[in-house]
Scaffold this motif. Sequence first.
Motif, PDB file in Angstrom:
ATOM      1  N   LEU A 247      59.317  20.546  80.118  1.00 26.91           N
ATOM      2  CA  LEU A 247      60.294  21.202  79.253  1.00 26.91           C
ATOM      3  C   LEU A 247      60.481  20.471  77.934  1.00 26.91           C
ATOM      4  O   LEU A 247      60.476  21.086  76.858  1.00 26.91           O
ATOM      5  N   PHE A 248      60.670  19.157  77.992  1.00 25.67           N
ATOM      6  CA  PHE A 248      61.075  18.398  76.807  1.00 25.67           C
ATOM      7  C   PHE A 248      59.937  17.630  76.154  1.00 25.67           C
ATOM      8  O   PHE A 248      60.108  17.080  75.065  1.00 25.67           O
ATOM      9  N   GLY A 249      58.774  17.570  76.820  1.00 26.98           N
ATOM     10  CA  GLY A 249      57.646  16.821  76.288  1.00 26.98           C
ATOM     11  C   GLY A 249      57.671  15.358  76.739  1.00 26.98           C
ATOM     12  O   GLY A 249      58.625  14.900  77.379  1.00 26.98           O
ATOM     13  N   SER A 250      56.657  14.636  76.386  1.00 30.62           N
ATOM     14  CA  SER A 250      56.561  13.213  76.751  1.00 30.62           C
ATOM     15  C   SER A 250      55.668  12.502  75.740  1.00 30.62           C
ATOM     16  O   SER A 250      54.891  13.134  75.023  1.00 30.62           O
ATOM     17  N   VAL A 251      55.811  11.190  75.707  1.00 24.56           N
ATOM     18  CA  VAL A 251      54.961  10.395  74.823  1.00 24.56           C
ATOM     19  C   VAL A 251      53.891   9.702  75.662  1.00 24.56           C
ATOM     20  O   VAL A 251      54.027   9.542  76.871  1.00 24.56           O
ATOM     21  N   LYS A 252      52.849   9.279  74.990  1.00 21.15           N
ATOM     22  CA  LYS A 252      51.751   8.607  75.670  1.00 21.15           C
ATOM     23  C   LYS A 252      52.243   7.364  76.412  1.00 21.15           C
ATOM     24  O   LYS A 252      53.064   6.615  75.892  1.00 21.15           O
ATOM     25  N   ASP A 253      51.766   7.198  77.650  1.00 22.30           N
ATOM     26  CA  ASP A 253      52.085   6.056  78.514  1.00 22.30           C
ATOM     27  C   ASP A 253      53.537   6.048  78.994  1.00 22.30           C
ATOM     28  O   ASP A 253      54.037   5.021  79.476  1.00 22.30           O
ATOM     29  N   ALA A 254      54.245   7.190  78.868  1.00 25.36           N
ATOM     30  CA  ALA A 254      55.629   7.254  79.360  1.00 25.36           C
ATOM     31  C   ALA A 254      55.676   7.139  80.869  1.00 25.36           C
ATOM     32  O   ALA A 254      56.640   6.618  81.437  1.00 25.36           O
ATOM     33  N   PHE A 255      54.616   7.586  81.554  1.00 25.60           N
ATOM     34  CA  PHE A 255      54.518   7.480  83.008  1.00 25.60           C
ATOM     35  C   PHE A 255      53.045   7.549  83.375  1.00 25.60           C
ATOM     36  O   PHE A 255      52.178   7.826  82.515  1.00 25.60           O
ATOM     37  N   THR A 256      52.750   7.251  84.635  1.00 25.40           N
ATOM     38  CA  THR A 256      51.367   7.249  85.094  1.00 25.40           C
ATOM     39  C   THR A 256      50.742   8.624  84.877  1.00 25.40           C
ATOM     40  O   THR A 256      51.282   9.649  85.305  1.00 25.40           O
ATOM     41  N   GLY A 257      49.644   8.682  84.194  1.00 21.04           N
ATOM     42  CA  GLY A 257      48.960   9.940  83.916  1.00 21.04           C
ATOM     43  C   GLY A 257      49.257  10.499  82.547  1.00 21.04           C
ATOM     44  O   GLY A 257      48.612  11.469  82.130  1.00 21.04           O
ATOM     45  N   ALA A 258      50.230   9.933  81.815  1.00 17.25           N
ATOM     46  CA  ALA A 258      50.546  10.416  80.462  1.00 17.25           C
ATOM     47  C   ALA A 258      49.602   9.763  79.482  1.00 17.25           C
ATOM     48  O   ALA A 258      49.898   8.739  78.860  1.00 17.25           O
ATOM     49  N   VAL A 259      48.408  10.351  79.316  1.00 18.60           N
ATOM     50  CA  VAL A 259      47.361   9.747  78.505  1.00 18.60           C
ATOM     51  C   VAL A 259      47.474  10.150  77.036  1.00 18.60           C
ATOM     52  O   VAL A 259      46.747   9.616  76.187  1.00 18.60           O
TER      53      VAL A 259
ATOM     54  N   GLN B 212      53.754  18.008  73.937  1.00 17.49           N
ATOM     55  CA  GLN B 212      54.721  18.682  73.088  1.00 17.49           C
ATOM     56  C   GLN B 212      55.929  19.191  73.865  1.00 17.49           C
ATOM     57  O   GLN B 212      57.071  19.031  73.437  1.00 17.49           O
ATOM     58  N   GLY B 213      55.728  19.798  75.018  1.00 17.49           N
ATOM     59  CA  GLY B 213      56.820  20.361  75.800  1.00 17.49           C
ATOM     60  C   GLY B 213      57.081  21.821  75.451  1.00 17.49           C
ATOM     61  O   GLY B 213      56.816  22.270  74.333  1.00 17.49           O
ATOM     62  N   LEU B 214      57.612  22.550  76.405  1.00 19.30           N
ATOM     63  CA  LEU B 214      57.779  23.995  76.249  1.00 19.30           C
ATOM     64  C   LEU B 214      58.873  24.360  75.245  1.00 19.30           C
ATOM     65  O   LEU B 214      58.785  25.396  74.586  1.00 19.30           O
ATOM     66  N   PHE B 215      59.901  23.528  75.119  1.00 17.18           N
ATOM     67  CA  PHE B 215      60.932  23.813  74.129  1.00 17.18           C
ATOM     68  C   PHE B 215      60.335  23.830  72.723  1.00 17.18           C
ATOM     69  O   PHE B 215      60.636  24.708  71.912  1.00 17.18           O
TER      70      PHE B 215
ATOM     71  N   VAL C  12      71.492  17.904  83.610  1.00 15.65           N
ATOM     72  CA  VAL C  12      72.251  17.115  82.629  1.00 15.65           C
ATOM     73  C   VAL C  12      71.550  17.155  81.277  1.00 15.65           C
ATOM     74  O   VAL C  12      72.178  17.383  80.235  1.00 15.65           O
ATOM     75  N   LYS C  13      70.237  16.927  81.267  1.00 17.25           N
ATOM     76  CA  LYS C  13      69.483  16.928  80.013  1.00 17.25           C
ATOM     77  C   LYS C  13      69.407  18.331  79.426  1.00 17.25           C
ATOM     78  O   LYS C  13      69.431  18.490  78.198  1.00 17.25           O
ATOM     79  N   MET C  14      69.325  19.346  80.296  1.00 19.01           N
ATOM     80  CA  MET C  14      69.302  20.717  79.816  1.00 19.01           C
ATOM     81  C   MET C  14      70.596  21.047  79.078  1.00 19.01           C
ATOM     82  O   MET C  14      70.587  21.688  78.020  1.00 19.01           O
ATOM     83  N   LEU C  15      71.722  20.588  79.639  1.00 22.35           N
ATOM     84  CA  LEU C  15      73.011  20.834  79.006  1.00 22.35           C
ATOM     85  C   LEU C  15      73.057  20.203  77.610  1.00 22.35           C
ATOM     86  O   LEU C  15      73.546  20.820  76.651  1.00 22.35           O
ATOM     87  N   ARG C  16      72.526  19.003  77.492  1.00 17.04           N
ATOM     88  CA  ARG C  16      72.533  18.311  76.194  1.00 17.04           C
ATOM     89  C   ARG C  16      71.659  19.055  75.174  1.00 17.04           C
ATOM     90  O   ARG C  16      72.041  19.198  74.013  1.00 17.04           O
ATOM     91  N   VAL C  17      70.516  19.538  75.623  1.00 21.08           N
ATOM     92  CA  VAL C  17      69.628  20.282  74.719  1.00 21.08           C
ATOM     93  C   VAL C  17      70.316  21.538  74.203  1.00 21.08           C
ATOM     94  O   VAL C  17      70.237  21.874  73.024  1.00 21.08           O
TER      95      VAL C  17
ATOM     96  N   THR D 266      64.603  15.243  73.475  1.00 20.88           N
ATOM     97  CA  THR D 266      64.072  13.880  73.440  1.00 20.88           C
ATOM     98  C   THR D 266      62.939  13.800  74.461  1.00 20.88           C
ATOM     99  O   THR D 266      63.176  13.930  75.669  1.00 20.88           O
ATOM    100  N   PRO D 267      61.693  13.633  74.025  1.00 17.57           N
ATOM    101  CA  PRO D 267      60.571  13.564  74.971  1.00 17.57           C
ATOM    102  C   PRO D 267      60.746  12.406  75.949  1.00 17.57           C
ATOM    103  O   PRO D 267      61.356  11.378  75.621  1.00 17.57           O
ATOM    104  N   VAL D 268      60.222  12.593  77.140  1.00 15.28           N
ATOM    105  CA  VAL D 268      60.265  11.543  78.152  1.00 15.28           C
ATOM    106  C   VAL D 268      59.517  10.313  77.615  1.00 15.28           C
ATOM    107  O   VAL D 268      58.365  10.418  77.178  1.00 15.28           O
ATOM    108  N   GLY D 269      60.205   9.164  77.617  1.00 11.02           N
ATOM    109  CA  GLY D 269      59.610   7.939  77.091  1.00 11.02           C
ATOM    110  C   GLY D 269      59.791   7.762  75.603  1.00 11.02           C
ATOM    111  O   GLY D 269      59.376   6.748  75.037  1.00 11.02           O
ATOM    112  N   GLY D 270      60.398   8.747  74.935  1.00 11.07           N
ATOM    113  CA  GLY D 270      60.582   8.662  73.492  1.00 11.07           C
ATOM    114  C   GLY D 270      61.952   8.118  73.119  1.00 11.07           C
ATOM    115  O   GLY D 270      62.873   8.098  73.934  1.00 11.07           O
ATOM    116  N   ASN D 271      62.094   7.700  71.876  1.00  9.31           N
ATOM    117  CA  ASN D 271      63.349   7.130  71.382  1.00  9.31           C
ATOM    118  C   ASN D 271      64.040   8.009  70.358  1.00  9.31           C
ATOM    119  O   ASN D 271      65.176   7.725  69.969  1.00  9.31           O
TER     120      ASN D 271
END
Length: 365
Positions: free
Chosen positions: A208-220, A224-227, A249-254, A261-266
């Motif tokens: 939903l929110f996207g992720s950055v590289k190396d945020a978790f195992t397999g995030a190569v 971008q994320g669906l939003f 909780v995160k959906m409510l904030r969005v 805020t992508p997973v692993g992003g600042n």
Amino acid sequence: LYQGVIHNLESGIFVTDTDGVIGYANDPMGEIVNTAPQFLIGQRVEDVFPLLETSGLPTTPFEFSFLGQGEGSKERTVRLIKSPLLDTYGNRIGLLYSIQDVTSVKELERSLQETQEFERLGTKGADSSPTAPVGLVGLVGQSAPMQHVYQLVHKVAQSTITVLISGESGTGKEVVARAIHTLGPRTTQAFVPVNCGAIPDTLIESELFGSVKDAFTGAVRDRQGLFRQAHGGTLFLDEIGELPLCSQVKMLRVLQEREVTPVGGNHSIPVDVRILVATNKTLEEEVTAGRFREDLYYRLNVLSIPLPALRVRGGDLPLLMHHFLEQSAIQNGKATLQVSPQAMRVLLDYGYPVNIRELENIIQH
């Protein structure tokens, strides 16, 4: 002479005393009830026909359905006339019932109505686009419940408010969401459907929110994320009731901040998205059970569009069948078929627990 005439009438005849006990029944009466006439003697009227009583029935003919006695009995539609039996002094001594089996007549009438309906639809199709549905932007139906849905769709289409579409499985929630998107100002932008129940809990936030590289195992690489994919357009969150509490909780904030805020992003990224959600659950019950956040529920339920089940949509069935027959013929490169009266009776009498999706699969099959 009277016995000979009554005994050989095509209509069923039986006579009761003033207490409603049967004292005579002719052979056609036995055929209607599916038992020998002599076995009816001594029984009360309500034992044979539970809907009947010895008093209070109209003297004018009326029709009703009933199931005969014994094995192999089928439901019949019968036409009944009741007449009082009087002695020479005018005292009532009983009742005479005349019953005619009109099941086949009713079936013929129904078949004729169905044939006329299909002829009307065929004529209408010839005058306009052969694939044009009778309804609204992919929605088919003219029943009162669907007219209410169309009114709500038109009202919300031009706005940006969040809409909660509810209804049983297979009632067309995504079709309604697409209609809202198509009729709105974002129609040229992306429509992104998401089935929240089909994404594993561990991946839902990155999807939903996207992720950055190396945020978790397999995030190569960055995701971008669906939003963000739906930026400028519409994001349709189907089965929102399946969203895990931690993600709610995160959906409510969005929804409040209009940024993700992508997973692993600042850093947060602004998004301009029209949110439409759907569920086949009762979210009020989910809130009470602690499985859905109350604040998120009220944020999503700005306006609700409840979709009716197919079984309460009146005369929409023939329209939907006609639509799916034409649609399937085009997809398979074949001539459009028609539904026979016999098949139509079966289809009209069925309850469709999976609603329109089930009807479409039946027609395709």
